[in-house]
Scaffold this motif. Sequence first.
Motif, PDB file in Angstrom:
ATOM      1  N   PRO A 314     -20.961 -47.757   7.751  1.00  0.00           N
ATOM      2  CA  PRO A 314     -21.426 -46.954   8.896  1.00  0.00           C
ATOM      3  C   PRO A 314     -21.622 -47.806  10.136  1.00  0.00           C
ATOM      4  CG  PRO A 314     -22.618 -46.356   6.903  1.00  0.00           C
ATOM      5  CD  PRO A 314     -21.813 -47.562   6.554  1.00  0.00           C
ATOM      6  N   ALA A 335     -16.553 -43.315  13.282  1.00  0.00           N
ATOM      7  CA  ALA A 335     -17.222 -42.032  13.166  1.00  0.00           C
ATOM      8  C   ALA A 335     -17.453 -41.451  14.556  1.00  0.00           C
ATOM      9  CB  ALA A 335     -18.553 -42.203  12.431  1.00  0.00           C
ATOM     10  N   ALA A 363     -13.918 -39.539  18.511  1.00  0.00           N
ATOM     11  CA  ALA A 363     -13.861 -39.942  17.104  1.00  0.00           C
ATOM     12  C   ALA A 363     -12.413 -40.188  16.716  1.00  0.00           C
ATOM     13  CB  ALA A 363     -14.478 -38.874  16.208  1.00  0.00           C
ATOM     14  N   ALA A 367     -12.370 -35.397  14.952  1.00  0.00           N
ATOM     15  CA  ALA A 367     -13.463 -34.726  14.242  1.00  0.00           C
ATOM     16  C   ALA A 367     -13.186 -33.231  14.123  1.00  0.00           C
ATOM     17  CB  ALA A 367     -14.779 -34.953  14.979  1.00  0.00           C
ATOM     18  N   GLU A 403     -17.490 -33.808  12.925  1.00  0.00           N
ATOM     19  CA  GLU A 403     -17.522 -34.532  11.652  1.00  0.00           C
ATOM     20  C   GLU A 403     -16.120 -34.966  11.259  1.00  0.00           C
ATOM     21  OE1 GLU A 403     -19.289 -33.943   7.104  1.00  0.00           O
ATOM     22  OE2 GLU A 403     -19.121 -32.236   8.467  1.00  0.00           O
ATOM     23  N   ASN A 404     -15.974 -36.218  10.860  1.00  0.00           N
ATOM     24  CA  ASN A 404     -14.751 -36.687  10.220  1.00  0.00           C
ATOM     25  C   ASN A 404     -15.114 -37.421   8.930  1.00  0.00           C
ATOM     26  OD1 ASN A 404     -15.691 -39.195  11.007  1.00  0.00           O
ATOM     27  ND2 ASN A 404     -14.048 -39.595  12.478  1.00  0.00           N
ATOM     28  N   LEU A 406     -15.656 -40.358   8.368  1.00  0.00           N
ATOM     29  CA  LEU A 406     -16.506 -41.539   8.532  1.00  0.00           C
ATOM     30  C   LEU A 406     -17.923 -41.216   8.977  1.00  0.00           C
ATOM     31  CD1 LEU A 406     -13.875 -43.788  10.334  1.00  0.00           C
ATOM     32  CD2 LEU A 406     -14.307 -43.576   7.887  1.00  0.00           C
ATOM     33  N   GLY A 407     -18.197 -39.981   9.367  1.00  0.00           N
ATOM     34  CA  GLY A 407     -19.552 -39.641   9.798  1.00  0.00           C
ATOM     35  C   GLY A 407     -19.621 -38.298  10.480  1.00  0.00           C
ATOM     36  N   ARG A 408     -20.849 -37.989  10.962  1.00  0.00           N
ATOM     37  CA  ARG A 408     -21.102 -36.684  11.571  1.00  0.00           C
ATOM     38  C   ARG A 408     -22.110 -36.834  12.704  1.00  0.00           C
ATOM     39  NH1 ARG A 408     -23.082 -31.176   8.441  1.00  0.00           N
ATOM     40  NH2 ARG A 408     -23.909 -30.090  10.266  1.00  0.00           N
TER      41      ARG A 408
END
Length: 640
Positions: A314, A335, A363, A367, A403-404, A406-408
């Motif tokens: 992250p 992300a 992103a 995303a 969101e993808n 790798l994160g949100r």
Amino acid sequence: MSLKQAVTQFVVFLLASSVMQADGRHTQCTPSYICAVKGSTVEMTCSFSPSILYSEVENIFWYATHGGQTLDLTAEQRYWGHVSYSCGKNSCTLRIMDLKVSSWTDYHFSLRTKSNYQTYGKEPAVTLSVTDSVSCALKGYEDFPSPSVCFSDRCYIVSYTKRRICVLKGSSVDISCYYDSYYSNVQSKFWFRPDRGSHPEDLSEDTQYSGRVEVLPTDRHSTLRIRDLTETDSAQYRFIFRTRYFEWPSSFPGTTLTVTAVQILVTAVIHRFGPVAELKCHSSCRPSAAVVWFNNEEEIRGTAFSEDTYRFQPGQNISCAFRGHEVYRSPSVYAPLAANVFISPPAETVEGRSITLTCSSDANPAANITWYKEDQILVLKGPHLVLNNLRSSDSGQYHCTAENELGRRTSGNISINVEYPPKNISVSVSPSAEMVEGSSVNLSCSSDANPAANITWYKEGEDSPKASGQIFTITDLRPEHSGNYSCEVQNKRGRRRSTLNLTVSSSSQKSLAAGLITVAVLMIIFFSAFVLIRRKTQPSEPAERPGSKAELDGEDYENAPAPEEHQDELFYTTVRFSKDRDDPLYYNIRLGPPNRTDEEDVEYTPVNAESVRLSPRLRREEADDDASALYSRVSRRCRE
């Protein structure tokens, strides 16, 4: 037979058909394209429609086009001794022997009839290509042929150094070829892309390659150099040259260039501590070199990342490249950095209009956007949320999530406040009873509006407003307060009015009305009492017995005449004989023999209260007694 002799008689036919039509009649030539080796012999046959009778044909001829000129094969000197043709019932065949490279052109078939002198078959019939070199390729891979083999001492030839080149985006490439013009002077030569148009155009004059293309000529060699390559440069590149009598065909395959970028493939992998993202450095033109990983543009050191995969952490910003080609890195993956919501048009939101909410997020990979209203998920997905024909129910708080793998990230709320003019106006009066002079009354006005509306009260017939605000209070009512009152509701989106009627009664009218009501109530009470008393004094079982009579103090009034106006007003009474002598109502009744039953002791007599003339003594006794009681002396008659 030698190989050279065999090849001189070898002809490659690409079978197709060419059809020429005129007024419903046509000619058809097969094949439409012929590729033959220099020195060989070819035949091309054209047939014409059975509707054209051979007996009607007056003239049949073949001709060729070269350099924009039309050449009659029977008259052109270069074809003397090399051309012959024969015709049958509905077809003609052209034979060209000892082919030369100069025989490379289009050939046409034409005929003319006797009846109407109509000419048929003016379009190109057969295209002939002549070469002194041969190459081969596997079926389905014709764009990647083998090097050409020349079967003579002198050949027209173009041979490419590489048939396929794959390079990284941003790099440079050299595409080279060898060509031979058969010792003829080359008038022009250039590189072109066949997909850029139907006619070859010099790439050095193409605006897409402006400042990026350079041609490096050497003796019988040509090199095309392209810098700063992009994916749109992926195409086939061909070389062409022209002499006075020859042009290298533009249809021959050249070198295929593929430009690809280094990219990172992201895969979600489930581990025992939860889902993680694994990254893989990929390129379809990967060189034989190790992968180098970067975080925030700095090489990740301390661990040898010889493998293609890397486990994402992250907050990282990861890119990769191949060792020795670090300048051609992949785009970074990360992300979502933020999610923001914008509204357009930015003007005020008004009922009936349309607006678009846009969720932007930086992103990579891109995303996925999800929309929410008041924490409720909306069905619509994507970066744009369009609200058409706005209604008051569309007001509220909106936000989005990006969101993808790798994160949100979640955006902040944006408030949508839909404005609209006043509607659903309601007016009321309190108290709702009749308005009386001297009392007070409240007039109320309410509406649904956004923004909140201003309320002004008016009285019909008066220009100036009476009051403002939701409630209009009138104290000490007077008759002149009667009339129609309207409330005007207004905000910046519009205005509306609603009217009510107010009637005020004066005090004198109220007193008169109260007096009339009191009199009416008293009359009703008196009348009810009178009716009740009369009912009590009437007999419950009236009967008439013949021969019965009433005696009052010995005087017989049975047959006393009654006044004419009261002849029919008869009253009946039931006389009960009581054994109780102390009963004051019946003290003057004489008892009969005791052996009579109560039922048999009842006698009935008609009594006319209006027509009976009382003696003076009875009048005096009546004055002393209850005026509502009727007394009668009844003589009892014995029954046998």
